[in-house]
Design an enzyme around this catalytic site. Structure first.
Site, mmCIF file in Angstrom:
data_model
loop_
_atom_site.group_PDB
_atom_site.id
_atom_site.type_symbol
_atom_site.label_atom_id
_atom_site.label_comp_id
_atom_site.label_asym_id
_atom_site.label_seq_id
_atom_site.Cartn_x
_atom_site.Cartn_y
_atom_site.Cartn_z
ATOM 1 N NE ARG A 56 -2.729 -1.178 3.063
ATOM 2 C CZ ARG A 56 -3.380 -1.457 4.178
ATOM 3 N NH1 ARG A 56 -4.628 -1.387 4.056
ATOM 4 N NH2 ARG A 56 -2.846 -2.192 5.149
ATOM 5 C CE LYS A 158 3.498 -21.570 10.802
ATOM 6 N NZ LYS A 158 4.038 -20.726 11.520
ATOM 7 C CG HIS A 188 10.454 -21.877 7.688
ATOM 8 N ND1 HIS A 188 9.363 -21.861 8.505
ATOM 9 C CD2 HIS A 188 11.523 -21.791 8.446
ATOM 10 C CE1 HIS A 188 9.986 -21.423 9.528
ATOM 11 N NE2 HIS A 188 11.168 -21.574 9.669
ATOM 12 C CE LYS A 192 14.228 -24.426 10.289
ATOM 13 N NZ LYS A 192 14.913 -23.294 10.492
ATOM 14 C CD GLU A 226 11.046 -19.385 18.298
ATOM 15 O OE1 GLU A 226 10.982 -18.040 18.271
ATOM 16 O OE2 GLU A 226 10.401 -20.147 17.373
ATOM 17 C CG ASP A 245 3.872 -19.772 15.582
ATOM 18 O OD1 ASP A 245 3.733 -19.396 14.299
ATOM 19 O OD2 ASP A 245 4.804 -19.674 16.103
ATOM 20 C CG HIS A 250 7.401 -25.449 11.824
ATOM 21 N ND1 HIS A 250 7.042 -24.958 10.226
ATOM 22 C CD2 HIS A 250 7.465 -24.069 12.099
ATOM 23 C CE1 HIS A 250 7.109 -23.941 10.128
ATOM 24 N NE2 HIS A 250 7.128 -23.120 11.146
ATOM 25 C CE LYS A 350 7.139 -17.842 18.891
ATOM 26 N NZ LYS A 350 7.876 -17.683 17.824
HETATM 27 C C1 BG6 Z 1 7.588 -19.854 12.304
HETATM 28 C C2 BG6 Z 1 6.876 -19.399 13.340
HETATM 29 O O1 BG6 Z 1 6.835 -20.527 11.185
HETATM 30 O O2 BG6 Z 1 8.678 -20.436 12.708
HETATM 31 C C3 BG6 Z 1 7.586 -18.808 14.484
HETATM 32 O O3 BG6 Z 1 5.622 -18.625 12.947
HETATM 33 C C4 BG6 Z 1 8.785 -19.292 14.659
HETATM 34 O O4 BG6 Z 1 6.809 -18.227 15.433
HETATM 35 C C5 BG6 Z 1 9.637 -19.754 13.563
HETATM 36 O O5 BG6 Z 1 9.663 -18.183 15.583
HETATM 37 C C6 BG6 Z 1 10.805 -20.750 13.947
HETATM 38 O O6 BG6 Z 1 11.572 -20.895 12.468
HETATM 39 P P1 BG6 Z 1 13.024 -20.981 12.759
HETATM 40 O O7 BG6 Z 1 13.225 -21.312 11.283
HETATM 41 O O8 BG6 Z 1 13.709 -19.856 13.351
HETATM 42 O O9 BG6 Z 1 13.303 -22.130 13.781
#
Ligand code: BG6
Length: 499
Positions: A56, A158, A188, A192, A226, A245, A250, A350
């Site tokens: 935007r 996702k 993603h 990896k 994390e 999430d 994952h 987290k």
């Molecule tokens: C994302 C989540 O898909 O993956 C995040 O939305 C998370 O909350 C992240 O922090 C973790 O990915 P990576 O590659 O940093 O382990």
């Protein structure tokens, strides 16, 4: 999937333009643009690839390029100004509104007129799923979904929906305008290298296969922690929570790779068929057994290295009475011949002590207590540890005799590191973006994978959405609440926090 053909990222010889919806958002800035820049730096991004940001802001190409350059500098991604200058020339910016048809008609004109932007188009939806429907409809009206003009591919993020019903709706929205072959549902983690290595470890080595079952494996842990809290993602995160999430996508994907049967080939459908079989075999969690199988908690204020860390409720955009979980742990059983009775513990959080993703597999004790009459009190079991990040390695823990006359044991480790010094590690997003350009869907989710993953977590989400008056907390900077251990099947189960 694992063997990449020499890159010919084109569509019948035509180059691709990647159109990013949400070009100024978190995902584009933190993941997509750095990943594309890295690909360019290592010579993997085909010369003709262009990127069209859609947003935007009333920006011209130069404005966006300046912002991206500053951002890449700030992230420490720029070693070579020349390469950066070359990359920036690929970027264009189209000012538009996702809900406005005219913006898409203008996009079409822009793409037709911009030198180098004809050919294949990849639409990356780096936006919330609520706007998928208008984007798809406007793309169609503008004639941008028409494959007679070149390949059209769409990448969606996702979590795919927020439960099974919304996932169905999203899928039908996409299928109104795109075929399954054109849809790339990204996770993603599958990009990896160490996650892909799970398949190599299992299927390129004979050694482990005879042990890879309920007869020898006591339990499996898949854990992701994390140190960071939710930062500025409160708007998204509070509606999602840790289960949606991280676990629905994952962690369940990692579980599928650990537990699947060998596929007949590396063909995308063959691999995905096997993953779906695993997800289908996960024992459903009934509403009555949710608390025996699932645990949630939220970080409260804490400290790390003497510094005070905010609690979840202190974060920007979080309602003071939120019970969204930032920590979630599950116990799952896979009811098939290979895994029946073996608990799979999944955990994510987290604001924890360390950032670490790891699969830890504990083997059973030997059947005979041969060393009972010796000073050895209890022989520790064997572990196989697969470090996903930050340490990418494989470790087997075994027992050996200590030096000296007495019969005592100690644990020793056989280590295999995945990374070599000087090796360029491609970012997961970069690897997957290349696959999109190549049209290889192996590392993307088929809809039935998404659907079965939702079936696993949906009963838990339903129960938690009703129970909104209480949530356990843990101090930010810790490994999570001790009470989470109530999920364990046995007193000698504990979280393997370290490699
Ligand atoms: C994302 C989540 O898909 O993956 C995040 O939305 C998370 O909350 C992240 O922090 C973790 O990915 P990576 O590659 O940093 O382990």
């Amino acid at each position: 999937m694992l063997k990449k053909p020499k890159l010919q990222a084109s569509c019948g010889g035509q180059p691709f333009t990647i159109v990013i919806f949400g070009a100024t958002g978190n995902l584009a800035c933190n993941k997509l643009l750095p990943a594309l820049f890295q690909l360019d730096c290592v010579g993997k991004l085909p010369d003709e690839t262009r990127v069209m940001g859609f947003g935007r802001r009333e920006w011209r190409d130069e404005d966006w390029r300046a912002v991206v350059a500053a951002d890449l500098h700030e992230k420490g991604k720029v070693d070579d100004e020349g390469r950066l200058a070359g990359f920036l020339q690929r970027l264009h910016f189209h000012n538009g509104d996702l809900n406005d048809e005219a913006s898409f008609l203008a996009l079409r004109q822009r793409l037709d007129g911009e030198p180098g932007c004809q050919g294949g188009l990849v639409f990356y939806f780096a936006v919330t799923p609520e706007v998928y429907a208008p984007i798809c409809a406007h793309l169609a009206t503008a004639g941008l979904t028409d494959e007679t003009q070149g390949c059209r591919r769409v990448v969606v993020e996702k979590p795919f929906g927020h439960d099974i019903e919304s996932a169905h709706i999203l899928d039908s929205v996409l299928h109104r305008h795109f075929t399954e072959r054109q849809i790339f549902r990204i996770d993603h983690y599958l990009g990896k290298g160490t996650v892909q290595n799970i398949m190599v470890l299992r299927f390129a080595n004979l050694l482990l296969e005879p042990l890879w079952n309920r007869n020898y494996i006591d339990h499996v842990q898949i854990s992701h922690s994390e140190t960071a809290g939710i930062g500025r993602r409160g708007g998204y995160y509070d509606g999602a929570g840790a289960l949606r999430d991280m676990i629905q996508s994952h962690l369940l994907q990692m579980l599928a790779l650990i537990a699947m049967e060998p596929p007949p080939s590396l063909d995308p459908e063959a691999v995905r068929d096997e993953k779906v079989k695993v997800l289908r075999s996960i024992r459903p969690i009934s509403p009555r057994s949710v608390h025996a199988h699932a645990f949630r908690a939220q970080y409260a204020r804490g400290t790390r290295n003497g510094q005070t860390l905010p609690g979840y409720l202190d974060e920007e955009g979080i309602p003071p009475n939120s019970t969204t979980e930032t920590y979630s742990a599950l116990k799952l059983y896979i009811d098939n011949w290979r895994w029946r009775g073996v608990p799979f513990y999944l955990r994510t959080g987290k604001a924890m002590t360390e950032s670490r993703s790891q699969v830890s597999i504990r083997f059973r004790h030997p059947p005979q207590q041969l060393f009972r009459e010796t000073p050895i009190e209890q022989v520790a079991p064997n572990w196989l540890l697969i470090g996903i990040q930050p340490n990418e390695n494989l470790r087997i823990e075994m027992q050996i005799k200590t030096e000296g006359l007495e019969m005592r044991t100690r644990t020793t480790q056989l280590d295999a590191s995945y990374t070599r010094e000087g090796m360029v590690k491609l970012d997961a997003y970069g690897a997957l973006l290349l696959d999109v350009l190549l049209g290889d869907q192996t590392l993307f989710l088929r809809y039935d994978e998404v659907e079965w993953a939702w079936r696993v977590v949906d009963p838990i989400l339903k129960t938690w959405s009703i129970e909104r008056d209480f949530i356990y907390t843990y101090p930010a900077g810790s490994w999570g609440p001790d009470v989470a251990t109530r999920l364990f099947d046995s007193d000698d189960h504990f979280w393997r926090n370290e490699l």
